[in-house]
Design an enzyme around this catalytic site. Structure first.
Site, PDB file in Angstrom:
ATOM      1  N   CYS A 112       0.820  -1.132  -0.033  1.00  0.00           N
ATOM      2  CA  CYS A 112      -0.083   0.031   0.116  1.00  0.00           C
ATOM      3  C   CYS A 112       0.714   1.167   0.103  1.00  0.00           C
ATOM      4  O   CYS A 112       0.533   2.438  -0.422  1.00  0.00           O
ATOM      5  CB  CYS A 112      -0.921  -0.031   1.254  1.00  0.00           C
ATOM      6  SG  CYS A 112      -1.943  -1.262   1.160  1.00  0.00           S
ATOM      7  N   HIS A 261      -3.739   6.293   1.125  1.00  0.00           N
ATOM      8  CA  HIS A 261      -4.038   5.135   0.669  1.00  0.00           C
ATOM      9  C   HIS A 261      -5.684   4.832   1.070  1.00  0.00           C
ATOM     10  O   HIS A 261      -5.926   5.002   2.008  1.00  0.00           O
ATOM     11  CB  HIS A 261      -3.034   3.965   1.300  1.00  0.00           C
ATOM     12  CG  HIS A 261      -3.573   2.589   1.284  1.00  0.00           C
ATOM     13  ND1 HIS A 261      -3.939   2.058  -0.146  1.00  0.00           N
ATOM     14  CD2 HIS A 261      -4.034   1.748   2.031  1.00  0.00           C
ATOM     15  CE1 HIS A 261      -4.353   0.691   0.299  1.00  0.00           C
ATOM     16  NE2 HIS A 261      -4.296   0.557   1.575  1.00  0.00           N
ATOM     17  N   ASN A 291      -9.917  -1.656  -1.920  1.00  0.00           N
ATOM     18  CA  ASN A 291      -8.516  -1.499  -1.849  1.00  0.00           C
ATOM     19  C   ASN A 291      -7.961  -2.180  -2.897  1.00  0.00           C
ATOM     20  O   ASN A 291      -7.921  -3.439  -2.547  1.00  0.00           O
ATOM     21  CB  ASN A 291      -8.625  -1.921  -0.423  1.00  0.00           C
ATOM     22  CG  ASN A 291      -6.901  -1.842  -0.213  1.00  0.00           C
ATOM     23  OD1 ASN A 291      -6.219  -1.569  -0.434  1.00  0.00           O
ATOM     24  ND2 ASN A 291      -6.907  -1.776   1.618  1.00  0.00           N
TER      25      ASN A 291
END
Lengths: 332, 77
Positions: A112, A261, A291
């Site tokens: 990430c 993120h 995500n």
């Protein structure tokens, strides 16, 4: 050190909240969307790999931004689900994209925080005059690691690839890269991990572990200790933001847009409130993608640009698996 | 720190709370909005706002909001 274009690719197959609800009836469709901010994610086909997705994202970049691929003299691919243990998947990308042989190609294994890492390496290559046009690709297919019974990870993660051109020329300038900060806490390596299959535990002999009848983990698959990640993030991201502002001689008020993120909406809002960021300055793009690991920030930047929001000082912050954090300011 | 203040801060962690009024007898996990993610956020908030670092096991074992208030008092001292 300019961002000259960003594009992204999503696999065709989707996974909606309604489908998740069929597998896990205890999770209502409304509950999933209100909590995570996610309605839909995309999942790579069985025979679709990270290099396939990276090619599609790169081709979109060339077409959308009128980029002559002959200009590219370096590829950085950020992925944790490469086509093979070896060779380097970026080399496969060079061949599939029919790029010049006179270029460098390297993979970076990061999650990430990987996009910000990729930007910093690209900046280093440009500053050292090792390259003039760096193609940064993020491509991740965590779905290949996720257990079918893993309700949380199936809900949160989606597959995607992005492509960004970082250039010494300021054509189609989306912004200039300013200073970076990084932070690492490797003691949390096992909070987000695929344990089996590589050097430490080569045998894929994991078994399904259930706690109180609920699937907990299988060491062959992706495991996330959500609480550890939440705690780490809540504690360290505000510090990262402070350090990044100091490093760039800016105040929080001088930041026009925060692009974090995109972990999940609930966690992002928790951090937004904790750091005290205005809602209109905090960019969220999760609904249709989930995500997507290292692709969340470039996908968000793409949409922020489409909405005319890439102006002034933009703060990027990536955080997660490693455990790792990275941040940078982009100035437009 | 009062019970009402603690509840006010807890409700801030819920997404659009429109449920019944929470009393000290309300069972924590009977609240619709309560799930593992909310639990994590509340535990962190209690640490940030009330300086109460409640161990995971104690937090899990708290049944009512009254129990939770006792834990906050115990661990914030």
């Amino acid at each position: 050190m300019y961002l000259r274009g960003i594009s992204y690719y999503l696999p065709e197959k989707t996974l909606s909240n309604e489908e998740i609800n069929k597998d896990f009836p205890e999770w209502s469709v409304d509950k999933i969307s209100s909590k995570t901010g996610i309605y839909n994610r995309h999942i790579a086909a069985n025979d679709e790999t990270v290099s396939d997705m990276g090619v599609k994202a790169s081709q979109k970049l060339f077409n959308e931004w009128g980029i002559n691929k002959g200009e590219i003299d370096f590829i950085i691919l950020c992925t944790q689900s490469p086509d093979y243990f070896l060779p380097t998947t970026a080399c496969i990308l060079q061949s599939k994209l029919e790029l010049s042989p006179a270029i460098g190609a390297i993979d970076i294994n990061m999650g990430c925080s990987g996009y910000v890492y990729g930007l910093s390496f690209a900046k280093g290559l440009l500053q050292s005059r090792s390259a003039s046009n760096v193609l940064l690709v993020t491509s991740e297919a965590y779905s290949k690691y996720i257990h079918n019974q893993d309700k949380s990870n199936r809900t949160i993660f989606g597959d995607a690839a992005t492509a960004t051109l970082i250039s010494s020329d300021n054509i189609n300038d989306l912004g200039t890269l300013k200073d970076f900060v990084f932070e690492t806490d490797g003691s949390g390596y096992n909070s987000l991990i695929v344990k089996n299959g590589a050097g430490k535990h080569p045998s894929q002999d994991g078994v399904d572990v259930y706690v109180d009848g609920v699937f907990e983990k299988n060491d062959n698959n992706l495991y996330m200790n959500g609480k550890d990640i939440f705690n780490f993030t809540a504690e360290r991201v505000p510090v990262l933001v402070d350090n990044l502002l100091k490093r760039n001689h800016l105040t929080k008020e001088e930041i026009d847009l925060f692009v974090f993120h995109q972990a999940n909406k609930y966690m992002m809002n928790f951090m937004r409130k904790k750091i005290n960021i205005d809602e209109e300055k905090f960019f969220v793009y999760l609904e249709n993608v989930g995500n997507t690991v290292s692709s969340t920030i470039p996908i968000a930047l793409y949409h922020a640009n489409s909405q005319g929001k890439l102006k002034g000082n933009i703060l990027l912050a990536g955080f997660g698996v490693g455990l790792s954090l990275a941040g940078v300011i982009i100035q437009k | 720190m009062t019970f009402e203040k603690m509840i006010e801060k807890i409700i801030e962690q819920f997404v659009d709370y429109s449920g019944v009024q929470i009393t000290s007898e309300t069972v924590i996990r009977s609240i619709d909005e309560w799930d593992s993610l909310t639990g994590m956020a509340v535990q962190l908030m209690l640490k940030d706002e009330f300086n109460a670092q409640i161990p995971d096991e104690d937090f899990r074992n708290a049944n009512t909001f009254g129990d939770l208030f006792e834990l906050v008092k115990q661990y914030s001292s």
